[in-house]
Design a protein around this motif. Structure first.
Motif, PDB file in Angstrom:
ATOM      1  N   VAL A 182       0.912  -1.159   0.156  1.00  0.00           N
ATOM      2  CA  VAL A 182       0.066  -0.236  -0.039  1.00  0.00           C
ATOM      3  C   VAL A 182       0.795   1.327   0.035  1.00  0.00           C
ATOM      4  O   VAL A 182       1.884   1.121   0.813  1.00  0.00           O
ATOM      5  CB  VAL A 182      -0.898  -0.051   1.127  1.00  0.00           C
ATOM      6  CG1 VAL A 182      -1.894   1.003   1.091  1.00  0.00           C
ATOM      7  CG2 VAL A 182      -1.708  -1.258   1.323  1.00  0.00           C
ATOM      8  N   ASP A 205      -0.047   6.902   1.092  1.00  0.00           N
ATOM      9  CA  ASP A 205      -1.127   7.765   1.434  1.00  0.00           C
ATOM     10  C   ASP A 205      -2.615   6.779   1.263  1.00  0.00           C
ATOM     11  O   ASP A 205      -3.769   7.195   1.393  1.00  0.00           O
ATOM     12  CB  ASP A 205      -1.489   8.649   0.037  1.00  0.00           C
ATOM     13  CG  ASP A 205      -1.478   8.192  -1.402  1.00  0.00           C
ATOM     14  OD1 ASP A 205      -1.585   6.778  -1.508  1.00  0.00           O
ATOM     15  OD2 ASP A 205      -1.719   8.809  -2.332  1.00  0.00           O
ATOM     16  N   SER A 206      -2.283   5.628   1.264  1.00  0.00           N
ATOM     17  CA  SER A 206      -3.202   4.451   1.248  1.00  0.00           C
ATOM     18  C   SER A 206      -4.362   4.557   0.224  1.00  0.00           C
ATOM     19  O   SER A 206      -5.407   3.909   0.282  1.00  0.00           O
ATOM     20  CB  SER A 206      -4.010   4.533   2.660  1.00  0.00           C
ATOM     21  OG  SER A 206      -3.206   4.441   3.842  1.00  0.00           O
ATOM     22  N   LYS A 207      -4.015   4.963  -0.935  1.00  0.00           N
ATOM     23  CA  LYS A 207      -4.847   5.333  -2.061  1.00  0.00           C
ATOM     24  C   LYS A 207      -4.418   4.419  -3.261  1.00  0.00           C
ATOM     25  O   LYS A 207      -5.269   4.130  -4.122  1.00  0.00           O
ATOM     26  CB  LYS A 207      -4.960   6.468  -2.324  1.00  0.00           C
ATOM     27  CG  LYS A 207      -5.548   7.590  -1.653  1.00  0.00           C
ATOM     28  CD  LYS A 207      -5.607   9.001  -2.016  1.00  0.00           C
ATOM     29  CE  LYS A 207      -6.111  10.112  -1.179  1.00  0.00           C
ATOM     30  NZ  LYS A 207      -5.988  11.494  -1.531  1.00  0.00           N
ATOM     31  N   ALA A 229      -5.924   1.779   6.965  1.00  0.00           N
ATOM     32  CA  ALA A 229      -5.741   2.982   6.840  1.00  0.00           C
ATOM     33  C   ALA A 229      -5.951   3.891   7.981  1.00  0.00           C
ATOM     34  O   ALA A 229      -5.461   4.885   8.668  1.00  0.00           O
ATOM     35  CB  ALA A 229      -5.712   3.576   5.616  1.00  0.00           C
ATOM     36  N   LYS A 230      -7.382   3.867   8.319  1.00  0.00           N
ATOM     37  CA  LYS A 230      -8.003   4.632   9.387  1.00  0.00           C
ATOM     38  C   LYS A 230      -7.379   4.291  10.802  1.00  0.00           C
ATOM     39  O   LYS A 230      -7.165   5.248  11.509  1.00  0.00           O
ATOM     40  CB  LYS A 230      -9.291   4.446   9.394  1.00  0.00           C
ATOM     41  CG  LYS A 230     -10.108   4.896   8.249  1.00  0.00           C
ATOM     42  CD  LYS A 230     -11.470   4.647   8.238  1.00  0.00           C
ATOM     43  CE  LYS A 230     -12.470   5.350   6.882  1.00  0.00           C
ATOM     44  NZ  LYS A 230     -13.557   4.832   6.966  1.00  0.00           N
ATOM     45  N   SER A 245      -3.467   5.386  10.926  1.00  0.00           N
ATOM     46  CA  SER A 245      -3.002   6.443  10.808  1.00  0.00           C
ATOM     47  C   SER A 245      -3.334   7.360  12.102  1.00  0.00           C
ATOM     48  O   SER A 245      -3.080   8.667  12.418  1.00  0.00           O
ATOM     49  CB  SER A 245      -4.084   7.291   9.559  1.00  0.00           C
ATOM     50  OG  SER A 245      -5.406   7.427   9.957  1.00  0.00           O
ATOM     51  N   ASP A 299      -8.903   0.251   3.613  1.00  0.00           N
ATOM     52  CA  ASP A 299      -9.383   1.489   4.062  1.00  0.00           C
ATOM     53  C   ASP A 299      -9.653   1.392   5.752  1.00  0.00           C
ATOM     54  O   ASP A 299      -9.136   2.339   6.241  1.00  0.00           O
ATOM     55  CB  ASP A 299     -11.058   1.663   3.337  1.00  0.00           C
ATOM     56  CG  ASP A 299     -11.260   3.013   3.749  1.00  0.00           C
ATOM     57  OD1 ASP A 299     -10.618   3.933   3.514  1.00  0.00           O
ATOM     58  OD2 ASP A 299     -12.567   3.188   4.346  1.00  0.00           O
TER      59      ASP A 299
END
Length: 331
Positions: free
Chosen positions: A162, A165-167, A205-206, A209, A202
């Protein structure tokens, strides 16, 4: 046999194969190139809507139009290398899909109760790809967030990382010795059903972070309930212990440290129930925090991150076993 007829036969064959495999479903194939061999058979190099551009799906088509897919990953890799080295330079028009980069944008992740998480990606050339997620694991020692994906219509698996920016997901192509050892540990734990996985990229990532926090409510000396929020955890390699540092929500000067058991649903234990080794370790890391902050930070991570080294050692020592093995042993 023209390419349209060839692709129809290959697609029909691939769709039939899907019916034999649980959880998998049809994916659309694109014929990149058909190579006629000396015996009048064909090697058809294809890419599907459920695969990144790494190794082609190769189908062998005989003179009568009978289709078989190449089962050997190594042989498919060899044929892909042959295509890139010997065929691609001779092509006047190169399909855009085979020029895409190894980085893919995450469009959406779909969860369901009885199936693996489905992820939709978009390539650098605008190609849409749908795959299944096998696992998502953040190894904070290497600072890499690994994601393993599989095709919808065939059992090939791909390892991604990943981006910060986790995008986006980036195919993991080159692996040094350290990365290979981490992947090997994860693979062995996965095979033994002992590798935890976040629900989605997702979700991970939350929590990683810092947007999601771990909270606990404790009674103070007067019996009043006080809520504490975890600021960080420290993994002590010597005692294989994770120390979770909490601060009171109503007073930043109030703090408490508890031992966090990642193998028991993150169970927390107060200091009065620590072992002597854990008490000594806590004194040592308090000194390290003050005198060697850079060294201290190397072992600091999120409450919601796992420790691959702790997990693997516990597995090898026989202390951590697959759920089925534990259930059998309990009986």
């Amino acid at each position: 046999m023209d390419n349209n007829e060839l692709l129809k036969k290959i697609q029909a064959y691939a769709n039939e194969q899907v019916k034999k495999i649980h959880f998998q479903r049809e994916a659309e194939l694109t014929l990149v190139y058909s190579e006629e061999l000396e015996d009048k058979t064909f090697n058809a190099y294809c890419i599907g809507t459920d695969m990144p551009n790494l190794i082609f799906r190769v189908f062998h088509v005989d003179a009568e139009g009978n289709v078989l897919d190449e089962k050997s990953v190594q042989e498919a890799a060899n044929l892909t290398a042959h295509f890139n080295r010997d065929i691609k330079p001779t092509m006047k028009l190169v399909p855009p899909a085979i020029e895409e980069s190894y980085e893919y944008q995450i469009i959406v992740e779909n969860r369901s109760e009885d199936k693996p998480v489905e992820i939709k990606l978009r390539s650098s050339t605008g190609r849409d790809i749908t795959m299944y997620e096998i696992y998502r694991y953040f190894d904070y020692k290497s600072k890499i967030f690994f994601v393993n994906l599989a095709g919808l219509s065939f059992p090939a698996q791909y390892l991604f990382t990943v981006t910060p920016d986790s995008k986006n997901l980036r195919l993991l192509i080159s692996r040094d010795e350290h990365i290979r050892s981490r992947v090997s540990m994860m693979s062995e734990l996965l095979a033994n059903r002992l590798l935890p996985s976040y629900r989605t990229v997702d979700d991970a990532a939350k929590v990683l972070s810092g947007k999601a926090k771990a909270h606990v409510t404790l009674n103070d000396k007067e019996g009043n309930k006080v809520q504490f929020t975890c600021q960080f955890v420290y993994d002590d390699d010597e005692t294989q212990t994770r120390f979770a540092f909490f601060v009171a929500d109503d007073d930043a000067k109030k703090g408490v440290c508890m031992v966090q058991d990642i193998f028991d649903n993150n169970k927390l234990t107060l200091a009065n129930n620590w072992t002597e080794d854990q008490k000594k370790a806590f004194e040592r890391i308090q000194t390290e925090m003050k005198e060697k902050p850079e060294e201290f930070r190397k072992n600091v991570t999120s409450f919601f991150a796992d420790n691959l080294d702790f997990r693997y050692k516990a597995f090898k020592d026989g202390k951590l076993k697959a759920p089925e093995a534990n259930a059998t042993q309990a009986k």
